[in-house]
Design an enzyme around this catalytic site. Structure first.
Site, PDB file in Angstrom:
ATOM      1  N   HIS A 201      13.595  10.041   8.918  1.00  6.77           N
ATOM      2  CA  HIS A 201      14.367   9.749  10.134  1.00  6.77           C
ATOM      3  C   HIS A 201      13.896  10.579  11.317  1.00  6.77           C
ATOM      4  O   HIS A 201      13.750  10.101  12.428  1.00  6.77           O
ATOM      5  CB  HIS A 201      15.842  10.104   9.901  1.00  6.77           C
ATOM      6  CG  HIS A 201      16.593   9.007   9.247  1.00  6.77           C
ATOM      7  ND1 HIS A 201      17.298   9.169   8.107  1.00  6.77           N
ATOM      8  CD2 HIS A 201      16.732   7.725   9.593  1.00  6.77           C
ATOM      9  CE1 HIS A 201      17.855   8.032   7.766  1.00  6.77           C
ATOM     10  NE2 HIS A 201      17.528   7.131   8.657  1.00  6.77           N
ATOM     11  N   ARG A 308      12.399  -4.165  13.383  1.00  9.60           N
ATOM     12  CA  ARG A 308      12.860  -3.851  12.019  1.00  9.60           C
ATOM     13  C   ARG A 308      14.375  -3.649  12.046  1.00  9.60           C
ATOM     14  O   ARG A 308      14.852  -2.536  12.225  1.00  9.60           O
ATOM     15  CB  ARG A 308      12.180  -2.579  11.515  1.00  9.60           C
ATOM     16  CG  ARG A 308      10.679  -2.710  11.254  1.00  9.60           C
ATOM     17  CD  ARG A 308      10.120  -1.380  10.762  1.00  9.60           C
ATOM     18  NE  ARG A 308       8.850  -1.508  10.090  1.00  9.60           N
ATOM     19  CZ  ARG A 308       7.674  -1.153  10.632  1.00  9.60           C
ATOM     20  NH1 ARG A 308       7.635  -0.655  11.843  1.00  9.60           N
ATOM     21  NH2 ARG A 308       6.556  -1.281   9.938  1.00  9.60           N
ATOM     22  N   ARG A 344      12.992  -9.438  12.673  1.00  5.90           N
ATOM     23  CA  ARG A 344      12.871  -9.559  11.212  1.00  5.90           C
ATOM     24  C   ARG A 344      14.247  -9.355  10.600  1.00  5.90           C
ATOM     25  O   ARG A 344      14.941  -8.388  10.913  1.00  5.90           O
ATOM     26  CB  ARG A 344      11.908  -8.512  10.662  1.00  5.90           C
ATOM     27  CG  ARG A 344      11.798  -8.630   9.135  1.00  5.90           C
ATOM     28  CD  ARG A 344      10.759  -7.728   8.566  1.00  5.90           C
ATOM     29  NE  ARG A 344      11.193  -6.345   8.586  1.00  5.90           N
ATOM     30  CZ  ARG A 344      10.411  -5.322   8.226  1.00  5.90           C
ATOM     31  NH1 ARG A 344       9.171  -5.563   7.835  1.00  5.90           N
ATOM     32  NH2 ARG A 344      10.849  -4.095   8.256  1.00  5.90           N
ATOM     33  N   GLU A 443       3.324 -10.524   2.736  1.00  7.20           N
ATOM     34  CA  GLU A 443       3.156  -9.138   2.297  1.00  7.20           C
ATOM     35  C   GLU A 443       3.215  -8.999   0.782  1.00  7.20           C
ATOM     36  O   GLU A 443       3.138  -7.898   0.250  1.00  7.20           O
ATOM     37  CB  GLU A 443       4.187  -8.227   2.981  1.00  7.20           C
ATOM     38  CG  GLU A 443       5.625  -8.670   2.903  1.00  7.20           C
ATOM     39  CD  GLU A 443       6.570  -7.741   3.667  1.00  7.20           C
ATOM     40  OE1 GLU A 443       6.157  -6.667   4.124  1.00  7.20           O
ATOM     41  OE2 GLU A 443       7.751  -8.114   3.807  1.00  7.20           O
ATOM     42  N   ASN A 466       1.119  -3.223   5.354  1.00  3.34           N
ATOM     43  CA  ASN A 466       1.602  -2.022   4.651  1.00  3.34           C
ATOM     44  C   ASN A 466       1.991  -2.377   3.211  1.00  3.34           C
ATOM     45  O   ASN A 466       1.587  -1.722   2.258  1.00  3.34           O
ATOM     46  CB  ASN A 466       2.820  -1.420   5.354  1.00  3.34           C
ATOM     47  CG  ASN A 466       2.546  -1.079   6.803  1.00  3.34           C
ATOM     48  OD1 ASN A 466       1.397  -0.978   7.205  1.00  3.34           O
ATOM     49  ND2 ASN A 466       3.592  -0.914   7.588  1.00  3.34           N
ATOM     50  N   ASP A 467       2.788  -3.415   3.090  1.00  4.07           N
ATOM     51  CA  ASP A 467       3.202  -3.822   1.746  1.00  4.07           C
ATOM     52  C   ASP A 467       2.125  -4.636   1.047  1.00  4.07           C
ATOM     53  O   ASP A 467       1.971  -4.544  -0.168  1.00  4.07           O
ATOM     54  CB  ASP A 467       4.513  -4.628   1.818  1.00  4.07           C
ATOM     55  CG  ASP A 467       5.714  -3.705   1.907  1.00  4.07           C
ATOM     56  OD1 ASP A 467       5.705  -2.674   1.205  1.00  4.07           O
ATOM     57  OD2 ASP A 467       6.639  -3.995   2.672  1.00  4.07           O
ATOM     58  N   ARG A 477       3.128   3.006  -1.742  1.00  3.30           N
ATOM     59  CA  ARG A 477       2.750   3.477  -0.404  1.00  3.30           C
ATOM     60  C   ARG A 477       3.329   4.830  -0.038  1.00  3.30           C
ATOM     61  O   ARG A 477       2.928   5.427   0.957  1.00  3.30           O
ATOM     62  CB  ARG A 477       3.038   2.407   0.673  1.00  3.30           C
ATOM     63  CG  ARG A 477       4.481   2.151   0.978  1.00  3.30           C
ATOM     64  CD  ARG A 477       4.633   0.872   1.798  1.00  3.30           C
ATOM     65  NE  ARG A 477       5.183   1.130   3.116  1.00  3.30           N
ATOM     66  CZ  ARG A 477       5.739   0.204   3.893  1.00  3.30           C
ATOM     67  NH1 ARG A 477       5.781  -1.054   3.514  1.00  3.30           N
ATOM     68  NH2 ARG A 477       6.210   0.501   5.064  1.00  3.30           N
ATOM     69  N   CYS A 514       1.356  -7.361  11.496  1.00  5.60           N
ATOM     70  CA  CYS A 514       2.304  -6.390  12.040  1.00  5.60           C
ATOM     71  C   CYS A 514       2.345  -5.093  11.232  1.00  5.60           C
ATOM     72  O   CYS A 514       3.176  -4.235  11.478  1.00  5.60           O
ATOM     73  CB  CYS A 514       3.699  -6.994  12.174  1.00  5.60           C
ATOM     74  SG  CYS A 514       4.404  -7.477  10.598  1.00  5.60           S
TER      75      CYS A 514
HETATM   76  C1  PEP Z   1       4.522  -4.175   6.371  1.00  5.75           C
HETATM   77  O1  PEP Z   1       4.900  -4.172   5.190  1.00  5.75           O
HETATM   78  O2  PEP Z   1       3.317  -4.178   6.706  1.00  5.75           O
HETATM   79  C2  PEP Z   1       5.503  -4.185   7.462  1.00  5.75           C
HETATM   80  C3  PEP Z   1       5.131  -4.377   8.705  1.00  5.75           C
HETATM   81  O3  PEP Z   1       6.801  -3.961   7.151  1.00  5.75           O
HETATM   82  P1  PEP Z   1       7.416  -2.542   6.737  1.00  5.75           P
HETATM   83  O4  PEP Z   1       6.409  -1.483   7.081  1.00  5.75           O
HETATM   84  O5  PEP Z   1       8.673  -2.438   7.512  1.00  5.75           O
HETATM   85  O6  PEP Z   1       7.617  -2.717   5.266  1.00  5.75           O
HETATM   86 MG    MG Z   2       6.914  -4.643   4.608  1.00  2.45          MG
END
Ligand code: PEP
Ligand code: MG
Length: 594
Positions: A201, A308, A344, A443, A466-467, A477, A514
């Site tokens: 946070h 988000r 989202r 993702e 990211n996912d 991750r 994204c």
């Molecule tokens: C992702 O997974 O790339 C993404 C943009 O969402 P978050 O990082 O919120 O999981």
């Molecule tokens: Mg994600």
């Protein structure tokens, strides 16, 4: 992680996690609250009532201080951040915290500080028994609350944080988000902590307030006592204590270069992200908090590509209602107009939890009942958010984005619920955009494989790298032990992205990225070659990406992509792309030495 490195000249260098970029040089203000000497003191039965009164007074004083901070935050137009203070205020009245402490004082006849410390240990044990990142974060909240009460007991004064002078760099074991907000009020120029990570946070709040920060230094508080000169480089995650005059000089130069670099980059903010051969890439912003909209505009993002919304659900006691959703999304739509805002839907679970939502404890939360799976299990919660989004859709251009879709049935089910939400609004004679675009985050690897099926039923794709990296390469991750395997340029990732983009092209729908990859200019040429429509990133990254786009051609990107597709390892690809970028942008990319 590289630890403290003592130098012959007496300076100490540390390496941590840079969470907010920028270089600052200042004086250490050490916050020692966690190291307060707390000794056990026996009291007599006759002193018991006075001791209990001290406890109550310290709590009341702590609450008054928090209320005051909250008031100041609201006055500064940062009301969005005050929810954390509400959580801390509630914790001050927590039964376990109070009752346990009172019990220890009265039964064991010990001083309040000692009793409170024992209560904290008990609560910490209870939290430790739960293997869950979210609860670990809550443990820190309880600790912050106890620290404040202790401070008021020990010193009987206000929190040390309020005594910090301007232009100091705060070094602390940890800082609560409430502390972080105050630091900004005090115009502290940077902060450094022993613990924390990129997604804590505190890191998120510091980024939105743009205070250079390095966290996760493990034990830096043991190496400073206050008053030393300190340099922090939030871009590289470097911290130097007691720097030599030569190092200070070097960092002054670096600071000037950095400021120049930032100023130069800012010139790209208002410009269109169009290649020399006329290819327009839409560069958008990712936000977690609605207060970030001014940054979205300042850095020249063409709208919000990822909001988000789960941050609306965290750190509170009950679910947001339709009115609250509507008010936030309406503001978003109006303020980013004429550009679009992609909202989202709730992506809860994994590492993001809300205490008031019952989620079963799971062995593997990243793959559990989270995101869209949770929303489909709780259609009323989901529909409330959808109605809020729909109602705001007449105030600007809004798109809906669904997280964690793994099969087309989920998309169809969402459409059914969306239709119900629309019908309910029609029944209430409330207007909405009947054609509101509905997109899917790609993702999960299965979504890549069935991208053609999804593309026929979705309005757009947004690739969450990211996912996608986490699930494609089977790498947690947030686990530092396998972070060396987290390779965005792994051929499997490049091929997965290519497959999704090609499919979207063939089916005629828009496609963007994204995830964090979108923010790194190292990959921009590859994305140009792939023919992405949108890149969405944290706002400050926008000008740097625009710069690369404007200086290159799509054809050049296509040639780079062709070569990239030949490589068999992420390392070879990275070496190639680094060399390429160093040739093209020698001022921004150091030539690789490998
Ligand atoms: C992702 O997974 O790339 C993404 C943009 O969402 P978050 O990082 O919120 O999981
Ligand atoms: Mg994600």
């Amino acid at each position: 992680m590289k630890k403290n490195t003592p130098h012959a000249n007496g300076e100490k260098a540390f390496k941590g996690i840079g969470v907010t970029r920028g270089i600052v040089i200042g004086e250490v203000a050490l916050l020692e609250r966690h190291r307060m000497a707390l000794s056990q003191r026996r009291i007599t039965a006759g002193q018991m009532h006075a001791e209990l009164r001290r406890f109550e007074e310290a709590i009341e004083k702590s609450k008054a201080q928090l209320e005051e901070v909250k008031q100041r935050i609201v006055e500064r137009g940062l009301a969005q951040h005050s929810y954390i203070l509400d959580v801390h205020l509630k914790l001050m009245d927590d039964r376990m915290l109070r009752d346990e402490t009172i019990k220890t004082i009265t039964e064991q006849l010990v001083n309040t500080e000692w009793a409170l410390k024992k209560t904290l240990e008990k609560i910490a044990e209870a939290f430790d028994a739960i293997e869950d990142e979210y609860f670990k974060g809550r443990k820190e909240d309880v600790k912050h609350v106890v620290d404040r009460i202790l401070h008021n007991l020990v010193e009987g004064e206000t929190s040390a944080i309020e005594e910090i002078e301007e232009n100091m760099i705060v070094v602390a074991h940890d800082l609560s988000p409430a502390d972080t907000i105050q630091l900004n009020l005090q115009r502290v120029i940077g902060f450094v902590t022993d613990i924390g990570g990129k997604t804590s946070h505190t890191a998120i709040v510091s980024r939105s307030l743009e205070i250079p920060a390095v966290v996760g230094l493990e034990d830096i508080t043991a190496y400073v006592s206050g008053g030393e000169t300190i340099i922090i480089d939030g871009t590289e995650g470097e911290v130097i204590v007691d720097p030599s005059p030569a190092t200070i000089k070097l960092y002054h130069v670096k600071q000037q270069q950095y400021r120049y670099f930032e100023r130069e980059l800012l010139k790209y903010a208002p410009l269109r992200a169009e290649t020399q051969d006329g290819y327009h890439l839409t560069v958008q912003a990712n936000i977690e908090l609605i207060d970030e909209i001014p940054s979205v505009i300042q850095y020249g993002a063409e709208g919000v590509g990822l909001y988000r919304t789960e941050y609306l659900y965290l750190n509170r006691k009950s679910l947001p209602d339709e009115e609250e959703h509507f008010a936030v999304y309406k503001r978003l739509a109006e303020e980013v107009a004429p550009y679009s805002a992609t909202i989202r839907t709730l992506d809860l679970g994994g590492d993001k939890f809300a205490s008031y939502i019952e989620l079963a404890e799971e062995m593997n939360p990243a793959m559990g009942l989270r995101a869209i799976r949770f929303c489909l299990r709780e259609p009323e919660v989901f529909k409330t958010q959808l109605r809020g989004i729909l109602r705001a859709s007449t105030y600007g251009k809004i798109k809906i984005l669904l997280p964690m879709i793994s099969g087309v049935e989920e998309l169809r089910e969402v459409k059914g619920i969306l239709k119900d939400a629309k019908d309910e609004l029609k029944g209430r004679k409330i207007a909405f955009d009947p054609e509101i675009p509905l997109g899917v985050m790609i993702e999960v690897p299965s979504a890549v494989v069935i991208a053609d099926i999804l593309a026929r039923e979705a309005d757009f794709f947004s690739i969450g790298t990211n996912d996608l990296i986490q699930y494609s390469l089977a790498i947690d991750r947030v686990n530092e032990h396998v972070s060396y395997l987290y390779e965005p340029l792994h051929p499997a990732i490049v091929r997965n992205i290519k497959r999704v983009v090609d499919t979207a092209r063939a089916e005629g729908i828009e496609v963007g990225i994204c995830g964090e990859m979108a923010a790194d200019p190292l990959y921009t040429l590859i994305f140009l070659g792939l023919g992405l429509d949108v890149l969405s990133m944290h706002p400050i990254a926008v000008p740097g990406i625009k710069k690369v786009v404007r200086r290159c051609t799509r054809t050049e990107g296509e040639a780079v992509l062709k070569e990239v597709l030949q490589f068999t390892t992420a390392k070879d690809t990275e070496l190639f792309i680094r060399q390429k970028m160093a040739e093209r942008f020698p001022e921004d990319f150091a030539q690789s030495t490998e």
